[in-house]
Design a protein around this motif. Structure first.
Motif, PDB file in Angstrom:
ATOM      1  N   ILE A   1       0.841  -1.209   0.000  1.00  0.00           N
ATOM      2  CA  ILE A   1       0.000   0.000   0.000  1.00  0.00           C
ATOM      3  C   ILE A   1       0.865   1.243   0.000  1.00  0.00           C
ATOM      4  O   ILE A   1       0.615   2.201  -0.754  1.00  0.00           O
ATOM      5  CB  ILE A   1      -0.959  -0.015   1.212  1.00  0.00           C
ATOM      6  CG1 ILE A   1      -2.007  -1.121   1.042  1.00  0.00           C
ATOM      7  CG2 ILE A   1      -1.642   1.343   1.370  1.00  0.00           C
ATOM      8  CD1 ILE A   1      -2.910  -1.301   2.248  1.00  0.00           C
ATOM      9  N   ARG A   2       1.897   1.252   0.852  1.00  0.00           N
ATOM     10  CA  ARG A   2       2.788   2.420   0.890  1.00  0.00           C
ATOM     11  C   ARG A   2       3.452   2.638  -0.465  1.00  0.00           C
ATOM     12  O   ARG A   2       3.612   3.773  -0.923  1.00  0.00           O
ATOM     13  CB  ARG A   2       3.842   2.233   1.990  1.00  0.00           C
ATOM     14  CG  ARG A   2       3.311   2.406   3.401  1.00  0.00           C
ATOM     15  CD  ARG A   2       4.454   2.575   4.389  1.00  0.00           C
ATOM     16  NE  ARG A   2       5.289   1.381   4.453  1.00  0.00           N
ATOM     17  CZ  ARG A   2       5.108   0.364   5.291  1.00  0.00           C
ATOM     18  NH1 ARG A   2       4.089   0.404   6.143  1.00  0.00           N
ATOM     19  NH2 ARG A   2       5.913  -0.676   5.303  1.00  0.00           N
ATOM     20  N   GLY A   3       3.838   1.550  -1.109  1.00  0.00           N
ATOM     21  CA  GLY A   3       4.496   1.683  -2.402  1.00  0.00           C
ATOM     22  C   GLY A   3       3.566   2.140  -3.510  1.00  0.00           C
ATOM     23  O   GLY A   3       4.021   2.706  -4.516  1.00  0.00           O
ATOM     24  N   MET A   4       2.265   1.904  -3.331  1.00  0.00           N
ATOM     25  CA  MET A   4       1.312   2.250  -4.381  1.00  0.00           C
ATOM     26  C   MET A   4       0.600   3.577  -4.155  1.00  0.00           C
ATOM     27  O   MET A   4      -0.142   4.038  -5.039  1.00  0.00           O
ATOM     28  CB  MET A   4       0.257   1.135  -4.496  1.00  0.00           C
ATOM     29  CG  MET A   4       0.763  -0.135  -5.150  1.00  0.00           C
ATOM     30  SD  MET A   4       1.374   0.166  -6.837  1.00  0.00           S
ATOM     31  CE  MET A   4      -0.091   0.818  -7.626  1.00  0.00           C
ATOM     32  N   ILE A   5       0.788   4.208  -3.012  1.00  0.00           N
ATOM     33  CA  ILE A   5       0.057   5.445  -2.721  1.00  0.00           C
ATOM     34  C   ILE A   5       0.356   6.525  -3.751  1.00  0.00           C
ATOM     35  O   ILE A   5      -0.555   7.133  -4.332  1.00  0.00           O
ATOM     36  CB  ILE A   5       0.377   5.936  -1.288  1.00  0.00           C
ATOM     37  CG1 ILE A   5      -0.317   5.046  -0.260  1.00  0.00           C
ATOM     38  CG2 ILE A   5      -0.083   7.383  -1.113  1.00  0.00           C
ATOM     39  CD1 ILE A   5       0.017   5.406   1.177  1.00  0.00           C
ATOM     40  N   ARG A   6       1.639   6.772  -3.991  1.00  0.00           N
ATOM     41  CA  ARG A   6       1.989   7.867  -4.899  1.00  0.00           C
ATOM     42  C   ARG A   6       1.538   7.620  -6.332  1.00  0.00           C
ATOM     43  O   ARG A   6       0.906   8.491  -6.942  1.00  0.00           O
ATOM     44  CB  ARG A   6       3.498   8.132  -4.834  1.00  0.00           C
ATOM     45  CG  ARG A   6       3.945   8.761  -3.518  1.00  0.00           C
ATOM     46  CD  ARG A   6       5.432   9.018  -3.488  1.00  0.00           C
ATOM     47  NE  ARG A   6       5.823   9.981  -4.513  1.00  0.00           N
ATOM     48  CZ  ARG A   6       7.089  10.351  -4.729  1.00  0.00           C
ATOM     49  NH1 ARG A   6       8.072   9.819  -4.010  1.00  0.00           N
ATOM     50  NH2 ARG A   6       7.370  11.244  -5.647  1.00  0.00           N
ATOM     51  N   PRO A   7       1.852   6.455  -6.930  1.00  0.00           N
ATOM     52  CA  PRO A   7       1.377   6.251  -8.307  1.00  0.00           C
ATOM     53  C   PRO A   7      -0.141   6.238  -8.421  1.00  0.00           C
ATOM     54  O   PRO A   7      -0.703   6.759  -9.392  1.00  0.00           O
ATOM     55  CB  PRO A   7       1.991   4.911  -8.703  1.00  0.00           C
ATOM     56  CG  PRO A   7       2.395   4.247  -7.447  1.00  0.00           C
ATOM     57  CD  PRO A   7       2.724   5.341  -6.493  1.00  0.00           C
ATOM     58  N   ALA A   8      -0.829   5.670  -7.426  1.00  0.00           N
ATOM     59  CA  ALA A   8      -2.293   5.637  -7.490  1.00  0.00           C
ATOM     60  C   ALA A   8      -2.870   7.040  -7.396  1.00  0.00           C
ATOM     61  O   ALA A   8      -3.784   7.407  -8.152  1.00  0.00           O
ATOM     62  CB  ALA A   8      -2.856   4.752  -6.373  1.00  0.00           C
ATOM     63  N   LEU A   9      -2.329   7.848  -6.477  1.00  0.00           N
ATOM     64  CA  LEU A   9      -2.813   9.228  -6.358  1.00  0.00           C
ATOM     65  C   LEU A   9      -2.512  10.031  -7.615  1.00  0.00           C
ATOM     66  O   LEU A   9      -3.309  10.879  -8.028  1.00  0.00           O
ATOM     67  CB  LEU A   9      -2.189   9.896  -5.129  1.00  0.00           C
ATOM     68  CG  LEU A   9      -2.704   9.423  -3.772  1.00  0.00           C
ATOM     69  CD1 LEU A   9      -1.956  10.138  -2.642  1.00  0.00           C
ATOM     70  CD2 LEU A   9      -4.203   9.664  -3.646  1.00  0.00           C
ATOM     71  N   ALA A  10      -1.358   9.788  -8.227  1.00  0.00           N
ATOM     72  CA  ALA A  10      -1.020  10.491  -9.469  1.00  0.00           C
ATOM     73  C   ALA A  10      -2.013  10.153 -10.576  1.00  0.00           C
ATOM     74  O   ALA A  10      -2.462  11.035 -11.331  1.00  0.00           O
ATOM     75  CB  ALA A  10       0.397  10.140  -9.902  1.00  0.00           C
ATOM     76  N   MET A  11      -2.383   8.880 -10.691  1.00  0.00           N
ATOM     77  CA  MET A  11      -3.346   8.482 -11.716  1.00  0.00           C
ATOM     78  C   MET A  11      -4.728   9.071 -11.439  1.00  0.00           C
ATOM     79  O   MET A  11      -5.412   9.533 -12.361  1.00  0.00           O
ATOM     80  CB  MET A  11      -3.407   6.951 -11.810  1.00  0.00           C
ATOM     81  CG  MET A  11      -2.208   6.338 -12.508  1.00  0.00           C
ATOM     82  SD  MET A  11      -2.336   4.535 -12.681  1.00  0.00           S
ATOM     83  CE  MET A  11      -1.567   4.005 -11.162  1.00  0.00           C
TER      84      MET A  11
END
Length: 320
Positions: free
Chosen positions: A185-195
């Motif tokens: 989840i921590r690793g995916m927060i930034r790319p998911a928020l960017a998308m």
């Protein structure tokens, strides 16, 4: 050289034939005509899906072709895009040659929801591009190419709201893949928020650019008094409709049941995304319009194709 030319000719025939059948078997919705869509004057939500009208504009300006032919050319180009995007999504999963086979087979399955004469057999120019964007997005997020996926989200959101499936698919594929959910989840927060930010920016840009299109952005009701979810539940109350629904999904749910043990764990999580999206469609769409499931078909088909290829190879090895 000859074989390559033959493959190219077959691909062009596939795309052109798909476009011709789409326009033959589907008509024009009088509430949002092809001319209104092309001229950016269609009521909402149709009027806030401008990408294909932008794509069609140079062709309309350079030729005196009838609008149906212009949409047909765009549809053929979108079919090509869908075929190539599926190949890119499938190749890491099934390998070379098999990716071409399964990408082509997908069009045969699409006959169920898109070419049969359903109650609302309507042609909209964004349906096939939406499937292409979903397949491309699935390929990019699976390969962790999140910057490219973010750019794709922006463009796809100009086409249709279903671009939101791309960040959802990214979370499904990668949260839980390492066995450490919190770390994922921590690793995916930034790319998911960017998308998500790219999606929101595109939708806001469309709303600001086309402020005068009439109607609500989301239609939660049929007429003035009937909630759409209730209208859809009333349709489901008819037992025979439960037989129609799997056909609207090109029988892919049945393939999931049959191949469940062969479908990988990360791909199984895509079923949760599909279920959540279907629940959303219950609120804002007519679930007896099979074309609304196009993007879900892509999400369901890629795992099925990978599992089927894995099963076929294991069966071949067992026979040997």
């Amino acid at each position: 050289m000859l074989a390559r030319a033959c493959r190219g000719g077959a691909l062009v025939l596939l795309a052109a034939g798909w476009a011709a059948l789409r326009l033959q078997m589907n008509g024009e919705y009088k509430g949002a005509t092809w001319a209104q869509i092309a001229e950016f004057t269609a009521p909402l939500p149709f009027g806030h899906r401008p990408l294909m009208a932008l794509v069609a504009w140079p062709l309309r300006a350079a030729t005196d072709w009838p609008l149906a032919l212009v949409w047909g050319v765009c549809e053929a180009a979108a079919a090509l895009g869908l075929w190539f995007a599926l190949r890119v999504a499938l190749r890491p999963l099934v390998g070379a040659r098999w990716d071409m086979f399964f990408a082509t087979c997908f069009f045969a399955l699409l006959a169920f929801p898109f070419l049969l004469k359903h109650k609302w057999a309507v042609f909209y120019p964004w349906d096939t591009p939406a499937m292409a964007f979903t397949a491309a997005g699935l390929a990019l997020v699976a390969d962790r190419r999140f910057a490219a996926a973010t750019a794709l989200c922006f463009v796809a959101a100009l086409n249709r709201e279903s671009a939101a499936l791309i960040p959802a698919a990214a979370l499904a594929l990668h949260v839980g893949s390492s066995g450490h959910v919190l770390r994922d989840i921590r690793g995916m927060i930034r790319p998911a928020l960017a998308m998500v930010a790219a999606f929101v920016a595109a939708r806001l840009a469309v709303a600001l650019a086309l402020p005068d299109n009439p109607g609500p952005a989301l239609h939660f009701a049929i007429g003035k008094n009937t909630p759409r979810w209730l209208h859809n539940l009333e349709w489901l109350a008819e037992p025979v409709h439960w037989l129609w629904l799997p056909m609207y999904f090109a029988l892919l749910p049945l393939a999931w049941v049959l191949l469940w043990k062969t479908i990988s764990a990360d791909h199984r999580r895509l079923a949760l995304v599909a279920l959540a999206w279907f629940a959303g469609l219950m609120l804002v769409a007519n679930i007896y319009e099979p074309r609304v499931y196009g993007e879900l078909l892509v999400l369901l088909y890629v795992p099925v194709a990978a599992a089927a290829c894995r099963w076929l190879r294991a069966d071949t090895l067992g026979a040997a």
